[in-house]
Design an enzyme around this catalytic site. Sequence first.
Site, PDB file in Angstrom:
ATOM      1  CB  SER A 178      -0.944   0.006   1.206  1.00  0.00           C
ATOM      2  OG  SER A 178      -0.214  -0.075   2.420  1.00  0.00           O
ATOM      3  CG  HIS A 206      -4.068  -1.187  -2.004  1.00  0.00           C
ATOM      4  ND1 HIS A 206      -4.585   0.089  -1.904  1.00  0.00           N
ATOM      5  CD2 HIS A 206      -3.683  -1.537  -0.745  1.00  0.00           C
ATOM      6  CE1 HIS A 206      -4.511   0.490  -0.648  1.00  0.00           C
ATOM      7  NE2 HIS A 206      -3.965  -0.468   0.073  1.00  0.00           N
ATOM      8  CE  LYS A 237      -7.475   0.103   0.716  1.00  0.00           C
ATOM      9  NZ  LYS A 237      -8.253  -0.333   1.879  1.00  0.00           N
TER      10      LYS A 237
END
Length: 386
Positions: A178, A206, A237
């Site tokens: 990240s 992610h 996300k």
Amino acid sequence: MLLDRLQADLATLNEQALRRVRRTLDTPCGPHATVDGREILAFCSNDYLGLAGHPQLVCALAAGAQRWGAGSGASHLVSGHYRVHDELEARLAAFVGMDSALYLSTGYMANLGVLPALLGRGDAVFADRLNHASLVDGALLSRASLRRYPHGDVEALTRLLETSDAPCKAIVTDSVFSMDGDLAPLTELLALAERHDCWLIVDDAHGFGVLGPQGRGALAAAGLASWRLIYIGTLGKAAGLAGAFVAGQRDVLAWLLQKMRTYIFTTGAPPALAQALLASLELIEHGDERRARLNALIEQFRAELRLTRWRLLPSATAIQPVQVGDNAETLALAQALWDEGLWVPAIRPPTVPQGSARLRVSLTAAHGAEDVRRLTAALKRLEQTL
């Protein structure tokens, strides 16, 4: 006195340029926002596909509240599990190519719960040194021995595994790191898990929605499948909403349902949110154009940003870190960008190692080429003048 000590510690954070500051948005999540009362161009959200403010998700969430009400009322194993939760879990499992899935309120809760459910005293966790804090905390809560290997170092991990006689072992890694944006060597990690009889737990916070065919994630991108794989995906996300899920082999998930404390002992997420997430999955699956736009912006950013004093770290993902090094200089750079109407967060220890403070540039499909051009021009100019 206790308060005196706390106040002194806060003063030390200020002196070391480590004090965090919270900003307040007055507009929905998006690149062009009103923050603390001023117009700003933001490069700091994880909304990689630009779905957080998508009208279809707004409507789906409202329709879900009309159908299911505002809250779940209880934990999943009491009376807080709804038909739409079942539908979402089945859809998530199929989407990432797994037998089964459990839906949780946050990614932190997922990572905090998996390891203590699978391992205990006398067992061993082998973790990449740059794993997210939630994976570190989950390993510590498991009471297993925690062995951290240098970032991405498969040879070092191999040596650790070869000397371990723990009865139950797990390799744990982020897929996309990240704060660095680089990818874990998942193919090599699975080969080690097979060779040494380990679980391989992958946090794809992610990568889900962005990597792989139709955004099915890092495992799909690498073409990996195994009953040893436990997949954790985050839904706050690229999915644009909130929550997370754990997916894997059917019996593994049945065990987690019985033993994962962060699933058992918390109120279930609102069913309205589950309905909105079903709509998000449709947008992700048919979102190749968004992913192509994001990848074009990543290529543009890297091509345009040529630095001499600071360092653009190697990354092919939406996370583009600009390493400055010094905490105070990084804060000054972030402030200078803010003064120009550009919001890029300064990341400092303990989030990253000492001496590696950086800006974390996050690109999304909702940005435009001119947005990226404005940021790269400002960074190049400030490198010469700051």
